[in-house]
Design an enzyme around this catalytic site. Structure first.
Site, PDB file in Angstrom:
ATOM      1  N   GLY A  41       0.854  -1.280   0.052  1.00  0.00           N
ATOM      2  CA  GLY A  41      -0.090   0.093  -0.092  1.00  0.00           C
ATOM      3  C   GLY A  41       0.979   1.220  -0.064  1.00  0.00           C
ATOM      4  O   GLY A  41       2.000   1.253  -0.031  1.00  0.00           O
ATOM      5  N   SER A  42      -0.047   2.411  -0.093  1.00  0.00           N
ATOM      6  CA  SER A  42       0.907   3.660   0.059  1.00  0.00           C
ATOM      7  C   SER A  42      -0.100   4.868   0.653  1.00  0.00           C
ATOM      8  O   SER A  42      -1.098   4.707   0.934  1.00  0.00           O
ATOM      9  CB  SER A  42       1.342   4.067  -1.532  1.00  0.00           C
ATOM     10  OG  SER A  42       0.039   4.357  -2.145  1.00  0.00           O
ATOM     11  N   ARG A  56      10.426   5.229  -5.630  1.00  0.00           N
ATOM     12  CA  ARG A  56       9.754   5.949  -6.440  1.00  0.00           C
ATOM     13  C   ARG A  56       9.865   7.334  -6.068  1.00  0.00           C
ATOM     14  O   ARG A  56      10.597   7.567  -4.883  1.00  0.00           O
ATOM     15  CB  ARG A  56       8.191   5.842  -6.562  1.00  0.00           C
ATOM     16  CG  ARG A  56       7.394   5.629  -5.337  1.00  0.00           C
ATOM     17  CD  ARG A  56       6.120   5.672  -5.232  1.00  0.00           C
ATOM     18  NE  ARG A  56       5.601   5.599  -3.891  1.00  0.00           N
ATOM     19  CZ  ARG A  56       5.417   6.580  -2.883  1.00  0.00           C
ATOM     20  NH1 ARG A  56       5.988   7.913  -3.235  1.00  0.00           N
ATOM     21  NH2 ARG A  56       5.014   6.204  -1.789  1.00  0.00           N
TER      22      ARG A  56
END
Length: 409
Positions: free
Chosen positions: A159-160, A279
């Site tokens: 998740g984020s 990222r």
């Protein structure tokens, strides 16, 4: 922006952020004479796609083989494959590597995305972090909380955006927080030591530190990010310790290609890793970095993805801050006002991400953000004051069901 030549090479984007840098990736690709191509299951999730006429191919992006087939169909026109989405960076990296295009180590990215695997790799390398346990039942987590005797953090392994992350006091709260995380795949979650101290993130590119961001979090038990300042106002010795810890974490995880976003807490025992994201940062942090220093991290990521040298040297030494506007109740957006914020001193961006007539549902996650302001200044403290002042001038009126609103004269 440079003109796009006929039949340009494509930068393939596997899904996207719904706001922020997803649109920026497409803009930077076009600025390099490339045509962005978005692979997605649902183009309607991204309003900018229609507004900017971004080419789209609808495929099952959860299937790495489907993504690879689509990329292969482009032949030599595929200049690079990447993603601005946390959930698809590993798929994009694997496709790019298979095609012989520039990309990070896909296996390292996959390991990093699994927060339990990430924790184990960091612990093996001796990188400081919280005490952690991977659990597969709520009862197991409750027993750990009882043993800890204080606050623990419950976290999904995938998740984020701090989605599903919660500080819990006692076995009952811990079990309740774990229950929804354990229902579906992958059927496991983390119970961790609570790290006490201010939070920062280190923005890196390849194997070097670009800068450090100070982060602001909302009230417990959630970990919602309410704002940031860049660069973080830290003493030189502390700044060095934070930066070195972040680089140790990248090395331990096999990262160090392109952008990464390393979150830490500065505890009484020194910097300790919260998590490493393979990222670019979310939360509009690339916008802050650009406003403060002139470094365009999105442009650098696009350049790296197509095998061109990235520009990551600062051209100025300023500061920037962001503050987010959150929906406080569910309902229908009745009125939007942003003009006062846009003309406030130092403001470089003031945006509302909902329109009049939109339905808003409070979720107690980052999805409750409905606006933001970015302000610049010579110093982080001044930028923060300007952003906080401008946020008070950013207005969104949400009417509850059946409520009648009358605009002021």
């Amino acid at each position: 922006m440079s003109a796009t030549p006929p039949n340009p090479d494509r930068l393939v984007l596997v899904e996207s952020n719904t706001t922020g840098s997803g649109r920026d990736f497409c803009d930077r690709a076009r600025a390099r004479g490339l045509e962005p191509l978005l692979l997605t299951r649902d183009p309607d999730r991204y309003p900018y796609v229609r507004e900017d006429a971004v080419p789209v191919r609808v495929i099952d992006t959860a299937d790495p083989e489907a993504v690879l087939r689509e990329c292969r169909s482009l032949g030599a026109r595929a200049a690079g494959v990447t993603s601005s989405s946390e959930y698809h960076v590993a798929t994009a990296a694997a496709a790019a590597r298979t095609l012989g295009l520039p990309a990070p180590d896909a296996e390292a990215v996959s390991r990093c995305r699994d927060k339990a695997a990430q924790r184990r790799a960091l612990a093996r390398a001796g990188v400081p972090g919280p005490v952690f346990h991977e659990v597969r039942s709520a009862a197991e987590g409750a027993a750990l909380a009882r043993e800890a005797g204080g606050t623990v953090v419950v976290k999904p392994v995938l998740g984020s955006g701090s989605d599903g992350v919660r500080a819990c006091t006692g076995p009952a709260e811990t079990a309740a927080a774990l229950a929804p995380l354990l229902r579906g795949e992958p059927g496991r979650a983390l119970v961790e030591e609570y790290l006490d101290g201010p939070e920062y993130s280190v923005e890196t590119f390849d194997d070097r530190v670009v800068g450090i961001t100070a982060k602001h979090l909302g009230a417990p038990p959630l970990f919602l990010e309410t704002g940031h300042e860049y660069p973080a106002p830290l003493p030189a010795g502390v700044e060095q310790a934070v930066a070195e810890t972040a680089l140790e974490a990248l090395h331990a995880l096999g990262l160090g290609w392109g952008p990464a976003h390393v979150e830490l807490r500065l505890t009484a025992a020194g910097p300790r890793i919260v998590e490493v994201n393979p990222r670019l940062a979310g939360g509009m942090i690339p916008t802050l970095v650009r406003a403060a220093t002139g470094i365009d991290l999105v442009a650098a990521a696009v350049a790296r993805a197509v095998g061109e040298p990235p520009a990551t040297a600062p051209v100025r030494g300023g500061a920037a801050a962001i503050r987010f506007l959150f929906a406080e109740r569910s309902g229908t957006v009745a009125l939007v006002s942003r003009d006062g914020a846009r003309t406030s001193p130092g403001v470089v961006r003031a945006a509302v991400t909902v329109r009049e007539g939109d339905r808003v549902e409070v979720t107690h996650t980052f999805r409750d953000r409905i606006g933001h302001v970015v302000a610049a200044a010579d110093h982080p403290e001044t930028a923060a004051r300007r952003a906080e002042h401008a946020l008070g001038l950013l207005g969104v009126l949400v009417a509850s069901e059946g409520e009648v609103t009358v605009p002021a004269d």
